[in-house]
Scaffold this motif. Structure first.
Motif, PDB file in Angstrom:
ATOM      1  N   TYR A  95       6.876  19.619  47.110  1.00  0.00           N
ATOM      2  CA  TYR A  95       7.340  19.683  48.493  1.00  0.00           C
ATOM      3  C   TYR A  95       8.686  18.987  48.705  1.00  0.00           C
ATOM      4  CZ  TYR A  95       2.746  21.495  49.668  1.00  0.00           C
ATOM      5  OH  TYR A  95       1.629  22.278  49.739  1.00  0.00           O
ATOM      6  N   SER A  96       9.390  18.617  47.634  1.00  0.00           N
ATOM      7  CA  SER A  96      10.648  17.879  47.754  1.00  0.00           C
ATOM      8  C   SER A  96      11.797  18.732  48.290  1.00  0.00           C
ATOM      9  CB  SER A  96      11.049  17.311  46.390  1.00  0.00           C
ATOM     10  OG  SER A  96      11.438  18.373  45.529  1.00  0.00           O
ATOM     11  N   GLY A  97      11.645  20.034  48.222  1.00  0.00           N
ATOM     12  CA  GLY A  97      12.723  20.939  48.605  1.00  0.00           C
ATOM     13  C   GLY A  97      13.525  21.424  47.414  1.00  0.00           C
ATOM     14  N   ALA A  98      13.252  20.888  46.230  1.00  0.00           N
ATOM     15  CA  ALA A  98      13.953  21.312  45.022  1.00  0.00           C
ATOM     16  C   ALA A  98      13.573  22.736  44.619  1.00  0.00           C
ATOM     17  CB  ALA A  98      13.656  20.345  43.875  1.00  0.00           C
ATOM     18  N   THR A  99      12.366  23.150  45.004  1.00  0.00           N
ATOM     19  CA  THR A  99      11.892  24.498  44.691  1.00  0.00           C
ATOM     20  C   THR A  99      11.185  25.061  45.922  1.00  0.00           C
ATOM     21  OG1 THR A  99       9.748  23.721  43.877  1.00  0.00           O
ATOM     22  CG2 THR A  99      11.525  23.893  42.260  1.00  0.00           C
ATOM     23  N   MET A 100      10.861  26.319  45.829  1.00  0.00           N
ATOM     24  CA  MET A 100      10.133  26.961  46.921  1.00  0.00           C
ATOM     25  C   MET A 100       8.646  26.626  46.822  1.00  0.00           C
ATOM     26  SD  MET A 100      12.004  30.675  47.070  1.00  0.00           S
ATOM     27  CE  MET A 100      11.184  31.161  48.594  1.00  0.00           C
ATOM     28  N   VAL A 101       7.933  26.828  47.915  1.00  0.00           N
ATOM     29  CA  VAL A 101       6.484  26.636  47.954  1.00  0.00           C
ATOM     30  C   VAL A 101       5.848  27.846  48.615  1.00  0.00           C
ATOM     31  CG1 VAL A 101       6.668  24.125  48.072  1.00  0.00           C
ATOM     32  CG2 VAL A 101       6.496  25.425  50.168  1.00  0.00           C
ATOM     33  N   SER A 102       4.660  28.177  48.200  1.00  0.00           N
ATOM     34  CA  SER A 102       3.879  29.238  48.826  1.00  0.00           C
ATOM     35  C   SER A 102       3.189  30.046  47.740  1.00  0.00           C
ATOM     36  CB  SER A 102       4.756  30.185  49.656  1.00  0.00           C
ATOM     37  OG  SER A 102       3.989  31.289  50.106  1.00  0.00           O
ATOM     38  N   PRO A 103       1.956  30.451  47.989  1.00  0.00           N
ATOM     39  CA  PRO A 103       1.280  31.311  47.028  1.00  0.00           C
ATOM     40  C   PRO A 103       1.888  32.721  47.003  1.00  0.00           C
ATOM     41  CG  PRO A 103      -0.094  31.002  48.960  1.00  0.00           C
ATOM     42  CD  PRO A 103       1.076  30.090  49.104  1.00  0.00           C
ATOM     43  N   LEU A 104       2.766  33.013  47.945  1.00  0.00           N
ATOM     44  CA  LEU A 104       3.377  34.335  48.030  1.00  0.00           C
ATOM     45  C   LEU A 104       4.672  34.436  47.236  1.00  0.00           C
ATOM     46  CD1 LEU A 104       2.817  34.765  51.863  1.00  0.00           C
ATOM     47  CD2 LEU A 104       1.335  35.513  49.992  1.00  0.00           C
ATOM     48  N   VAL A 105       5.134  33.300  46.675  1.00  0.00           N
ATOM     49  CA  VAL A 105       6.391  33.244  45.925  1.00  0.00           C
ATOM     50  C   VAL A 105       6.065  33.201  44.430  1.00  0.00           C
ATOM     51  CG1 VAL A 105       8.428  31.810  45.486  1.00  0.00           C
ATOM     52  CG2 VAL A 105       7.562  32.056  47.819  1.00  0.00           C
ATOM     53  N   PRO A 106       6.756  33.998  43.609  1.00  0.00           N
ATOM     54  CA  PRO A 106       6.518  33.976  42.158  1.00  0.00           C
ATOM     55  C   PRO A 106       6.738  32.582  41.562  1.00  0.00           C
ATOM     56  CG  PRO A 106       7.888  35.854  42.768  1.00  0.00           C
ATOM     57  CD  PRO A 106       7.765  34.987  43.989  1.00  0.00           C
ATOM     58  N   SER A 107       6.030  32.298  40.487  1.00  0.00           N
ATOM     59  CA  SER A 107       6.030  30.966  39.887  1.00  0.00           C
ATOM     60  C   SER A 107       7.402  30.512  39.395  1.00  0.00           C
ATOM     61  CB  SER A 107       5.005  30.886  38.752  1.00  0.00           C
ATOM     62  OG  SER A 107       5.335  31.804  37.742  1.00  0.00           O
ATOM     63  N   TYR A 109      10.069  30.479  40.864  1.00  0.00           N
ATOM     64  CA  TYR A 109      10.801  29.862  41.969  1.00  0.00           C
ATOM     65  C   TYR A 109      10.132  28.580  42.471  1.00  0.00           C
ATOM     66  CZ  TYR A 109      13.012  34.416  42.006  1.00  0.00           C
ATOM     67  OH  TYR A 109      13.676  35.553  41.646  1.00  0.00           O
ATOM     68  N   LYS A 110       9.072  28.175  41.782  1.00  0.00           N
ATOM     69  CA  LYS A 110       8.286  27.023  42.222  1.00  0.00           C
ATOM     70  C   LYS A 110       8.148  26.021  41.089  1.00  0.00           C
ATOM     71  CE  LYS A 110       4.493  29.145  43.422  1.00  0.00           C
ATOM     72  NZ  LYS A 110       3.239  29.477  44.084  1.00  0.00           N
ATOM     73  N   ASN A 111       7.733  24.821  41.442  1.00  0.00           N
ATOM     74  CA  ASN A 111       7.437  23.782  40.461  1.00  0.00           C
ATOM     75  C   ASN A 111       6.039  23.253  40.764  1.00  0.00           C
ATOM     76  OD1 ASN A 111       7.585  21.845  38.468  1.00  0.00           O
ATOM     77  ND2 ASN A 111       8.595  20.365  39.803  1.00  0.00           N
ATOM     78  N   GLU A 112       5.033  24.021  40.354  1.00  0.00           N
ATOM     79  CA  GLU A 112       3.660  23.638  40.643  1.00  0.00           C
ATOM     80  C   GLU A 112       3.149  22.616  39.629  1.00  0.00           C
ATOM     81  OE1 GLU A 112       1.074  27.098  42.439  1.00  0.00           O
ATOM     82  OE2 GLU A 112       2.216  27.810  40.711  1.00  0.00           O
ATOM     83  N   SER A 113       2.410  21.659  40.143  1.00  0.00           N
ATOM     84  CA  SER A 113       1.688  20.724  39.290  1.00  0.00           C
ATOM     85  C   SER A 113       0.291  21.304  39.107  1.00  0.00           C
ATOM     86  CB  SER A 113       1.604  19.365  39.976  1.00  0.00           C
ATOM     87  OG  SER A 113       0.756  18.510  39.252  1.00  0.00           O
ATOM     88  N   LYS A 114      -0.098  21.546  37.857  1.00  0.00           N
ATOM     89  CA  LYS A 114      -1.415  22.116  37.555  1.00  0.00           C
ATOM     90  C   LYS A 114      -2.093  21.217  36.532  1.00  0.00           C
ATOM     91  CE  LYS A 114       0.097  26.856  38.328  1.00  0.00           C
ATOM     92  NZ  LYS A 114       0.193  28.214  37.764  1.00  0.00           N
ATOM     93  N   LYS A 115      -3.099  20.464  36.994  1.00  0.00           N
ATOM     94  CA  LYS A 115      -3.777  19.520  36.110  1.00  0.00           C
ATOM     95  C   LYS A 115      -5.257  19.456  36.445  1.00  0.00           C
ATOM     96  CE  LYS A 115       0.321  16.618  35.876  1.00  0.00           C
ATOM     97  NZ  LYS A 115       0.911  15.399  36.392  1.00  0.00           N
ATOM     98  N   ARG A 116      -6.079  19.362  35.420  1.00  0.00           N
ATOM     99  CA  ARG A 116      -7.534  19.284  35.555  1.00  0.00           C
ATOM    100  C   ARG A 116      -7.935  18.022  36.331  1.00  0.00           C
ATOM    101  NH1 ARG A 116     -12.384  20.937  32.838  1.00  0.00           N
ATOM    102  NH2 ARG A 116     -13.735  19.200  32.306  1.00  0.00           N
ATOM    103  N   VAL A 117      -8.984  18.147  37.141  1.00  0.00           N
ATOM    104  CA  VAL A 117      -9.558  17.021  37.881  1.00  0.00           C
ATOM    105  C   VAL A 117     -10.979  16.804  37.375  1.00  0.00           C
ATOM    106  CG1 VAL A 117     -10.271  16.166  40.148  1.00  0.00           C
ATOM    107  CG2 VAL A 117      -8.161  17.499  39.926  1.00  0.00           C
ATOM    108  N   VAL A 118     -11.340  15.535  37.136  1.00  0.00           N
ATOM    109  CA  VAL A 118     -12.679  15.209  36.653  1.00  0.00           C
ATOM    110  C   VAL A 118     -13.297  14.129  37.531  1.00  0.00           C
ATOM    111  CG1 VAL A 118     -14.027  14.273  34.721  1.00  0.00           C
ATOM    112  CG2 VAL A 118     -12.076  15.781  34.270  1.00  0.00           C
ATOM    113  N   LEU A 119     -14.508  14.390  37.994  1.00  0.00           N
ATOM    114  CA  LEU A 119     -15.335  13.387  38.658  1.00  0.00           C
ATOM    115  C   LEU A 119     -16.492  13.124  37.712  1.00  0.00           C
ATOM    116  CD1 LEU A 119     -13.716  14.686  41.044  1.00  0.00           C
ATOM    117  CD2 LEU A 119     -15.658  14.104  42.480  1.00  0.00           C
ATOM    118  N   ASN A 120     -16.544  11.927  37.153  1.00  0.00           N
ATOM    119  CA  ASN A 120     -17.574  11.590  36.179  1.00  0.00           C
ATOM    120  C   ASN A 120     -18.903  11.287  36.856  1.00  0.00           C
ATOM    121  OD1 ASN A 120     -16.273  11.438  33.317  1.00  0.00           O
ATOM    122  ND2 ASN A 120     -14.747  10.638  34.719  1.00  0.00           N
TER     123      ASN A 120
END
Length: 192
Positions: A95-107, A109-120
């Motif tokens: 959300y810094s403005g360095a890239t676009m955001v939205s699920p409607l924009v191709p990847s 043009y975006k800088n998505e963080s994609k990381k696994r989440v674990v609740l032990n």
């Protein structure tokens, strides 16, 4: 609360589905072929579960929760609980403005963080809390209501605030009760 019948659950096409699973007929479940649910777990009204999600046994997801597994996935180990309105994300836009955001924009043009989440095992998350991508909530942690968890925790702590801070130790007495409960359950199963 009305739950889906056993045949309705099978028709959903889950990757795997344990025994005695209860899912509200008002929950929205997407990508069922990527979702695994263990024995005796429950998903309540108005929850949204999507993407790669693995839910252990004896887990409860209270009304209005969002578990967005995306590509990397979210894992809830046995005896985890999410109170009303908890949101867990395995991916987020920049959300810094360095890239676009939205699920409607191709990847590209975006800088998505994609990381696994674990609740032990034996993690409980309070109402309205949010858990960010890449967080590993260690065994036995208690996350207070309205807490923003943006970093991994260490075992058996109570965390509160924005961002989450460890404020005290969580008691481990429940481990004795868990053992007793499972022994009683196993005895009932072998007797039947």
């Amino acid at each position: 609360m009305a739950y889906l019948t056993a045949s309705e659950l099978v028709q959903k096409g889950f990757k795997s589905l344990g025994k005695n699973v209860k899912i509200s007929d008002k929950a929205s479940i997407y990508d069922t072929e990527q979702i695994e649910i263990g024995d005796n777990s429950r998903i309540d009204d108005f929850c949204v579960i999507s993407g790669r999600v693995q839910i252990g046994s004896f887990c409860h997801i209270a009304p209005m929760c969002l578990v967005a597994g995306g590509q990397e996935g979210i894992y809830l180990d046995d005896f985890c609980g999410l109170a009303y309105g908890v949101k867990i994300f395995s991916q987020s836009d920049d959300y810094s403005g360095a890239t676009m955001v939205s699920p409607l924009v191709p990847s590209e043009y975006k800088n998505e963080s994609k990381k696994r989440v674990v609740l032990n095992r034996q993690v409980v998350v309070g109402a309205g809390s949010i858990i960010f991508p890449g967080v590993n909530i260690a065994e036995g942690c208690s996350i207070g209501a309205m807490t923003l968890v943006n970093k991994s925790t260490t075992a058996w702590g109570i965390y509160v605030g924005n961002p989450a801070k460890r404020v005290k130790e969580r008691k481990k007495d429940l481990l004795v009760l868990e053992k007793e409960f499972l022994e009683t359950l196993n005895t009932k199963v072998t007797q039947s």
